[in-house]
Write an enzyme that holds these catalytic residues in place. Structure first.
Site, short mmCIF file in Angstrom:
data_model
loop_
_atom_site.label_atom_id
_atom_site.label_comp_id
_atom_site.label_asym_id
_atom_site.label_seq_id
_atom_site.Cartn_x
_atom_site.Cartn_y
_atom_site.Cartn_z
N GLU A 98 0.82 -1.22 0.00
CA GLU A 98 0.00 0.00 0.00
C GLU A 98 0.85 1.28 0.00
OE1 GLU A 98 -3.23 0.01 -0.20
OE2 GLU A 98 -4.11 1.68 0.92
N ASP A 99 1.84 1.32 0.86
CA ASP A 99 2.65 2.54 0.99
C ASP A 99 4.06 2.38 0.44
OD1 ASP A 99 0.65 4.06 2.41
OD2 ASP A 99 1.03 2.74 4.10
#
Ligand code: MN
Length: 526
Positions: A98-99
């Protein structure tokens, strides 16, 4: 998987393995928190560590610190909760897709299906946002549970949130309250229902000042004042009871103090209409002994020497609390005008009380009293005592009923009386949770469409429906809604149900209302 990609993953893996000979400080800190891990388990954590370090390279947190610190902190929290190597590794990797710059394929290639499943679950949970509608908290909690599918996903999310709460002061001011409220209303109660009281208390106390700043300031001073007196009293009592236990032949026991969490104190103060004198368990003295028989012996010795307060003797060993909590509680008169609450338990019960469901999932082996494991513990995930976390992945649907049972709140909340049954129905009835633009949760069967949604909200909305938006994009009336979608129904004077809608609606409610509208329309024509 494409050959080129696989080669690239292999190269990256090799390069990483080369540079990772020395154990860096962060990794050592994780190792220090686990016991009984074999080399294989440690290697898994190490691989995740270096992988995540690379996936988040150059990224910073709001605090200006490297992003990677967040992942080490999450892993340390999981180690403190006694989680196994797989869960700790998944914790380190939880933001890498996600990041960070990692891909699902890469994670699958390097860490396998189970860890990808856990990371994926945590990512999905991250998309559920508290929308500021307190009356829908119970639905939101259900959504959380349904989305996580595996209790380990929830626990990773708790560990993640614990670090985020510890660093909340760096977050933009307008976001703080939302995050803190979400923690207080969703995360902490779920942790409590799983019996992870230690974590639940930490989350509550970290959120409290952001959600109720005024109340926090008031209560903080009252509690500080009270704690000082109570601790002194407790220490005197500790010495005196220890002497008496020893005189009665008790050799193996230890004592510890427990101070009530500030948020829990605040809630109780509220229930007691602000009268702190009526709160007897601000602090408690814990007496921890080897066996269940010892617990009753201690109770006997204590009651021989100190008069117990009527109505305050609670045997949660014979009758455990619904979340699995066991201990004997009694409140006694100290003889110098004071009252002290005593909690008598075995080491195993103590571990249970602090870690609950987590203690059954993790590596922290339980000592003695195995009979209890057959009751609620075996109904949980069924992955006990394997330090390396090598237990096979079970189909979450297969094991879900057990741990969902343990999430049921039988306590003092009438709103959630049927939580358990509803949750099961939701889980197995294939329901989805979607939101109105205002954050209201609407529960629909799988396959439901915006038309079903419209009639669920209100007949008039359905009867005037002219179009719909999902996640701010225009969609057709028959498109299939997904868990977590935000659905907006457009209405107009010209909007009305048509026969075609009957072909795709999923709920009986929508079908019934559409038919009745069409019949009325037909009647008016005649
Ligand atoms: Mn995170």
């Amino acid at each position: 998987m494409k050959e080129v990609e696989e080669l690239a993953y292999k190269d990256a893996q090799k390069a990483r393995k080369k540079q990772s000979r020395k154990v860096p400080e962060g990794l050592q800190e994780i190792y220090d928190r686990v016991t009984g891990f074999d080399q294989k388990a440690k290697n898994l954590i190490r691989d995740a560590y270096f992988f995540a370090q690379e996936a988040h390279e150059g990224q910073l947190r709001k605090s200006g610190e490297p992003y990677f610190i967040h992942l080490v902190a999450t892993a340390k929290n999981l180690a403190d909760l006694g989680m196994d190597a797989k869960v700790i590794a998944a914790g380190i990797l939880h933001d890498s897709i996600e990041d960070g710059v990692a891909t699902e394929e890469q994670l699958l290639y390097e860490f396998g299906e189970e860890i990808l499943f856990l990371v994926d679950g945590v990512t999905k949970l991250g998309h559920i946002r508290y929308q500021g509608m307190r009356r829908h908290n119970e639905s939101l909690r259900k959504l959380f549970v349904a989305t996580s599918r595996d209790v380990r996903v929830l626990i990773i999310k708790f560990a993640d949130r614990l670090h985020n709460m510890n660093t909340l002061e760096h977050v933009r001011e307008d976001k703080r309250e939302r995050i803190a409220t979400e923690t207080l209303e969703i995360y902490a109660p779920l942790a409590y229902r799983l019996g992870i009281t230690k974590l639940s208390k930490q989350l509550e106390d970290l959120s409290f000042p952001y959600v109720y700043p005024e109340e926090y300031k008031n209560v903080r001073d009252v509690l500080k004042e009270r704690s000082k007196q109570t601790i002194a009293k407790l220490e005197r009592m500790d010495r005196s009871i220890s002497k008496k236990l020893a005189a009665n032949g008790m050799r193996k026991f230890r004592t510890s103090n427990r101070i009530k969490g500030i948020y829990s104190f605040y809630k109780k103060l509220d229930r007691k209409k602000g009268d702190a004198d009526k709160i007897y368990d601000i602090a408690a003295l814990r007496i921890i002994v080897p066996t269940v028989a010892d617990c009753y012996s201690v109770l006997g010795i204590v009651h021989q020497h100190y008069r117990p307060m009527v109505g305050r003797i609670k045997d949660y060993i014979a009758v455990p609390k619904p979340n699995g909590y066991r201990s004997i509680h009694t409140t006694v008169f100290t003889g110098d005008g004071g009252l002290v609450e005593l909690q008598i338990r075995t080491e195993e019960m103590h571990l249970d009380a602090e870690l609950g469901a987590a203690s059954h999932l993790g590596y922290k082996k339980r000592t003695g009293g195995g009979e209890h494991m057959d009751s609620w513990a075996t109904r949980l995930m069924g992955r006990f005592g394997d330090p390396a976390g090598n237990a096979p992945l079970k189909d979450p649907k297969e094991v879900a009923p057990g741990w969902i049972d343990s999430l049921a709140d039988h306590s003092d909340n009438p709103e959630s009386e049927s939580f358990q049954t509803e949750l099961k129905d939701d889980f197995f009835g294939h329901q989805i949770f979607v939101f109105t633009p205002l954050g209201e949760v609407i529960v629909l069967p799988e396959g439901a469409t915006p038309v079903d949604f419209a009639f669920q909200v209100h007949s008039e909305v359905g009867n005037k429906m002219s179009g719909s938006k999902v996640n701010e994009k225009m969609v057709s009336m028959d498109s299939v809604l997904q868990n977590g979608d935000i659905v907006e129904i457009l209405t107009s004077k010209q909007g009305k149900p048509t026969v075609k809608w009957l072909d795709f609606v999923k709920t009986n409610e929508a079908r019934r209302k559409i038919k009745s509208y069409l019949e009325r329309e037909e009647a008016e024509k005649r």
